[in-house]
Design a protein around this motif. Structure first.
Motif, PDB file in Angstrom:
ATOM      1  N   TRP A 212      38.453 -17.889  59.147  1.00 54.54           N
ATOM      2  CA  TRP A 212      37.789 -18.926  59.922  1.00 54.54           C
ATOM      3  C   TRP A 212      38.655 -19.461  61.062  1.00 54.54           C
ATOM      4  CZ3 TRP A 212      35.388 -22.157  55.329  1.00 54.54           C
ATOM      5  CH2 TRP A 212      34.264 -21.469  54.849  1.00 54.54           C
ATOM      6  N   ARG A 274      33.037 -21.376  64.032  1.00 54.60           N
ATOM      7  CA  ARG A 274      33.612 -21.616  62.712  1.00 54.60           C
ATOM      8  C   ARG A 274      34.133 -23.051  62.539  1.00 54.60           C
ATOM      9  NH1 ARG A 274      31.580 -17.870  59.424  1.00 54.60           N
ATOM     10  NH2 ARG A 274      32.167 -15.721  59.974  1.00 54.60           N
ATOM     11  N   GLN A 277      32.725 -25.300  59.715  1.00 57.57           N
ATOM     12  CA  GLN A 277      33.153 -24.875  58.378  1.00 57.57           C
ATOM     13  C   GLN A 277      34.585 -25.316  58.097  1.00 57.57           C
ATOM     14  OE1 GLN A 277      31.922 -20.908  59.624  1.00 57.57           O
ATOM     15  NE2 GLN A 277      30.931 -20.612  57.645  1.00 57.57           N
TER      16      GLN A 277
END
Length: 331
Positions: A212, A274, A277
């Motif tokens: 990520w 990303r 997240q």
């Protein structure tokens, strides 16, 4: 009263935590670029060496404690020696395996406080001290403490692989207090259980193993903006950093917060898709995390405060460490 952006920029440029990085380039050129090659790839600014090992990577790091801290606050210095190296391993997506130390102290009481601090640090961060070397006849006015740590990672997060267009995310633990007196610092470890500290640190290997983030670095003696600037320098990129977006605890002035050594503080370079997240991983662990800027192709660090913009570094002429990533195809 808010400090002007010009004054902040001048203070950052002349901050001892950054100025002390300048001699690194000469050592790097002699020992890494022109040194004996081995199985490990060249290290372009990471705090730990990366050694391919079986189905993952060994991480090998060392650190030395600043003499002022060691002289004036030996117990805190002992704890810090564990913390800084453990953070180096976690920042790269790894987990510690064990540590060794080299301690020079000719004063029995002073030495005992250092050792007690090391033991407490190991207990809090759940890493064993496996051995070391002691110089008990060192001059009482010239103690020294160095530590080395071995860790392992399934996937490595480098500090020199930020990509243009990435978001810069700062993750810090604001539930702390002003730390030791010998250096500007923020203590977010005291008062927390080992399980809380490990759960907090485990966010980094999780982010790494999920792919990520493109890069990460722990906030150490270079401060928040300084650490982000070093990451950009090493990555061959630039960045814009929005000062108003930097999370800050009320207990410390912003102008000091920027330079605080963090017991838990990390800068990550994360693709925009990303970012939510990554932020969620930290927020779930009660860590404050925010997007504080963006990685740019132009090799400049611009800081922004309100409508004001100041060029902090122009890496076409300025240097912090002088180390810039060279891909195998370009070397």
């Amino acid at each position: 009263m808010k400090t002007s952006i010009t004054s902040l920029a001048e203070r950052i440029r002349n901050y001892s935590g950054l100025l002390r990085k300048k001699p690194i380039q000469d050592v790097f050129n002699e020992l890494v670029l022109n040194g004996q090659p081995g199985i490990a790839p060249p290290n372009f600014g990471d705090d730990a060496a990366v050694i391919p090992w079986k189905d993952g990577f060994l991480l090998f790091a060392a650190d030395g404690i600043m003499p002022k801290l060691l002289m004036n606050e030996p117990y805190a210095a002992g704890k810090a020696s564990v913390m800084v190296t453990v953070n180096d391993i976690y920042s790269m997506g790894g987990r510690p395996l064990g540590m060794v130390n080299v301690l020079a102290s000719g004063d029995e009481d002073h030495r005992r406080k250092i050792v007690q601090g090391i033991r407490r640090g190991c207990e809090k961060l759940q890493v064993p001290m496996l051995g070391g070397h002691l110089h008990p006849d060192a001059s009482p006015d010239a103690p020294a403490l160095s530590v080395a740590i071995l860790g392992w990672a399934e996937k490595v997060l480098h500090g020199y692989t930020a990509q243009t267009g990435d978001n810069l995310i700062l993750a810090v633990d604001l539930s702390g207090k002003v730390g030791c007196h010998s250096v500007t610092s923020w203590d977010a470890n005291s008062g927390k259980s080992p399980q809380q500290l490990i759960d907090r640190l485990e966010s980094l290997p999780l982010i790494s193993e999920k792919n990520w983030a493109n890069a990460a670095k722990d906030v150490s003696n270079a401060g928040i903006v300084g650490t982000a600037s070093i990451m950009m320098e090493n990555s061959g990129t630039g960045a814009e950093i929005i000062l108003d977006a930097i999370p800050t605890p009320p207990e410390i002035p912003f102008s000091d917060w920027l330079f605080s050594f963090q017991s838990f503080g990390f800068v990550l370079s994360v693709p925009p898709q990303r970012s939510d997240q990554v932020l969620a991983v930290f927020h779930e662990r009660n860590i404050t995390a925010s997007v504080i800027g963006k990685v740019l192709e132009e090799r400049k660090i611009n800081i922004i405060q309100g409508s004001e913009v100041e060029t902090l570094f122009d890496f076409s002429r300025d240097k912090i460490t002088g180390i810039v990533y060279q891909s195998p195809s370009s070397s």
